[in-house]
Design an enzyme around this catalytic site. Structure first.
Site, short mmCIF file in Angstrom:
data_model
loop_
_atom_site.label_atom_id
_atom_site.label_comp_id
_atom_site.label_asym_id
_atom_site.label_seq_id
_atom_site.Cartn_x
_atom_site.Cartn_y
_atom_site.Cartn_z
N ARG A 75 0.88 -1.18 0.00
CA ARG A 75 0.00 0.00 0.00
C ARG A 75 0.91 1.22 0.00
O ARG A 75 1.72 1.39 0.90
CB ARG A 75 -0.90 0.01 1.24
CG ARG A 75 -1.54 1.37 1.48
CD ARG A 75 -2.64 1.34 2.50
NE ARG A 75 -3.82 0.70 1.97
CZ ARG A 75 -5.04 0.80 2.52
NH1 ARG A 75 -5.22 1.53 3.60
NH2 ARG A 75 -6.06 0.18 1.98
N HIS A 115 -7.44 0.82 -6.28
CA HIS A 115 -7.65 -0.03 -5.10
C HIS A 115 -8.36 -1.31 -5.55
O HIS A 115 -9.53 -1.53 -5.26
CB HIS A 115 -8.49 0.74 -4.07
CG HIS A 115 -8.44 0.16 -2.69
ND1 HIS A 115 -7.66 -0.92 -2.35
CD2 HIS A 115 -9.08 0.54 -1.54
CE1 HIS A 115 -7.83 -1.18 -1.06
NE2 HIS A 115 -8.68 -0.32 -0.55
N GLN A 143 -10.21 -3.90 -3.11
CA GLN A 143 -11.50 -3.41 -2.64
C GLN A 143 -12.55 -3.63 -3.73
O GLN A 143 -13.66 -4.07 -3.44
CB GLN A 143 -11.40 -1.92 -2.30
CG GLN A 143 -12.70 -1.31 -1.82
CD GLN A 143 -13.10 -1.80 -0.44
OE1 GLN A 143 -12.34 -1.73 0.50
NE2 GLN A 143 -14.32 -2.33 -0.32
N ASP A 170 -17.22 7.38 -1.28
CA ASP A 170 -15.93 7.26 -0.58
C ASP A 170 -15.60 8.64 -0.01
O ASP A 170 -16.25 9.63 -0.39
CB ASP A 170 -14.86 6.78 -1.59
CG ASP A 170 -13.49 6.54 -0.96
OD1 ASP A 170 -13.40 6.44 0.28
OD2 ASP A 170 -12.50 6.45 -1.72
N CYS A 212 -16.38 1.97 0.83
CA CYS A 212 -15.23 1.11 1.11
C CYS A 212 -14.73 1.25 2.55
O CYS A 212 -14.01 0.38 3.02
CB CYS A 212 -14.10 1.42 0.12
SG CYS A 212 -13.59 3.15 0.16
N ARG A 245 -13.66 -8.30 2.06
CA ARG A 245 -12.24 -8.07 1.78
C ARG A 245 -11.46 -9.34 2.11
O ARG A 245 -10.59 -9.78 1.37
CB ARG A 245 -11.69 -6.91 2.65
CG ARG A 245 -12.21 -5.54 2.28
CD ARG A 245 -11.75 -5.08 0.91
NE ARG A 245 -10.30 -5.03 0.79
CZ ARG A 245 -9.52 -4.05 1.23
NH1 ARG A 245 -10.06 -2.99 1.79
NH2 ARG A 245 -8.20 -4.08 1.06
N1 NVA Z 1 -9.93 6.88 -1.32
C1 NVA Z 1 -9.55 6.42 -0.01
C2 NVA Z 1 -9.78 4.96 0.13
C3 NVA Z 1 -9.44 4.39 1.47
C4 NVA Z 1 -9.65 2.91 1.55
C5 NVA Z 1 -8.09 6.77 0.24
O1 NVA Z 1 -7.26 6.57 -0.65
O2 NVA Z 1 -7.78 7.25 1.33
N1 CP Z 2 -11.16 0.07 2.62
C1 CP Z 2 -9.89 0.00 3.03
O1 CP Z 2 -8.96 -0.26 2.26
O2 CP Z 2 -9.72 0.20 4.36
P1 CP Z 2 -8.35 0.40 5.13
O3 CP Z 2 -7.77 1.73 4.72
O4 CP Z 2 -8.71 0.37 6.58
O5 CP Z 2 -7.41 -0.71 4.77
#
Ligand code: NVA
Ligand code: CP
Length: 309
Positions: free
Chosen positions: A107, A134, A137, A229, A269, A297
């Protein structure tokens, strides 16, 4: 051997519709087995390294538990503690980790970093979120839609909010899976052109539509799935206040729900900001499948791990 063995999972668009269905059906099978108390040690003796440059609740816990349930183990590798933070190149890290591990989940911010890691790693690399995409997800989301709607083909998903990593992955995933997809974003916050073009190419092949609009009403009209989101993603914290002003009309609330199909489901998400992109009432309401999504997930990623590792 499945054609998926040894592959990276960087974007859903690297996979055919049949391959994505193969993963989704396997995820449903693993979920059912788990509920029956059956164990499935498909990755016994294998280790997944999980590199995190951003915070996480779901991704970290579901990957770690998923590996454990598959009979393997997972290592949490914060970038704060890795030599990456002190400048060791990604291409060196990739080759070193390949000598110890059987798979890497990462990540991070730049999508290019994941691509570089995958280029140099000799083991499968899984994208656990970048600024661009992502995909894990999106797989859990497709699985959840399948469970609640019994099909994907022909359904309409409307995403309301920022044209961000989640919007991008849903554009690609839905268009690939023969779904209609509409994105409602304020001007200046639309999804990236190259992703929209790729989704349009998928949609052409699927015989479905991709709509990008600033008009929330047009986007959510008759939608089977409403998705939202956060307005400020990880890395955009400094813009949060300014974004709240711009995105205010792009909230999933009772009025917006009226425009969707009567039996529409609501997805997010997570993590969510209640009162911003979604009201507490809708999140906690009967049409919300948000916590099924979070659960899935685990199952969707176990299917990905077992197929590629
Ligand atoms: N768009 C959000 C998704 C988190 C799972 C982010 O990148 O923070
Ligand atoms: N939806 C998601 O990826 O959650 P986290 O940021 O908690 O991993």
């Amino acid at each position: 051997m499945s054609k998926l063995k040894g592959r990276d999972f960087l974007t859903v668009n690297d996979f055919s519709r049949d391959e994505l269905y193969e993963i989704l059906h396997f995820a449903l099978q693993l979920k059912a087995e788990r509920k029956e108390g059956k164990s499935h040690p498909l990755l016994a003796g294998k280790t997944l390294g999980m590199i995190f440059r951003k915070a996480s609740t779901r991704t970290r816990v579901s990957f770690e538990v998923g590996m454990y349930q598959l009979g393997g183990c997972a290592l949490f590798l914060s970038d704060q503690d890795l030599q990456i933070k002190r400048g060791e190149p990604v291409k060196d890290t990739a080759r070193v980790l390949s000598r110890y591990l059987d798979g890497i989940m990462i990540r991070t911010y730049e999508h290019r970093e994941v691509e570089e890691l995958a280029e140099y790693a000799e083991i499968p690399v899984i994208n656990g979120l970048t600024d661009l995409l992502h995909p894990c997800q999106a797989m859990a989301d497709l699985m959840t839609i399948l469970e609640h709607k019994g099909k994907l083909k022909g359904l309409k998903l409307a995403f309301v909010g920022d044209g961000n990593n989640m919007a991008h992955s849903l554009l690609l995933a839905c268009s690939k899976m023969e779904m209609h997809v509409a994105i409602a974003s304020p001007a200046g916050y639309e999804p990236r052109t190259e992703i929209v073009k790729a989704a349009q190419a998928n949609a052409k092949d699927s015989g479905t539509e991709v709509l990008i609009t600033a008009d929330i009403k047009e986007a959510v009209k008759d939608a089977d799935i409403l998705y939202t989101d956060v307005w400020a993603s990880m890395g955009q914290e400094a813009e949060r206040i300014a974004r709240i002003r711009v995105f205010k009309p792009y909230q999933i609330n009772r009025e917006v729900m009226q425009l969707a199909a009567k039996d529409a489901i609501v997805m997010h998400c997570l993590p969510a900001h209640r009162g911003e992109e979604i009201t507490d009432e809708i999140m906690e309401g009967p049409q919300s499948v948000i916590f099924d999504q979070a659960e899935n997930r685990l199952h969707a990623q176990k299917a990905i791990l077992a197929k590629v590792m």
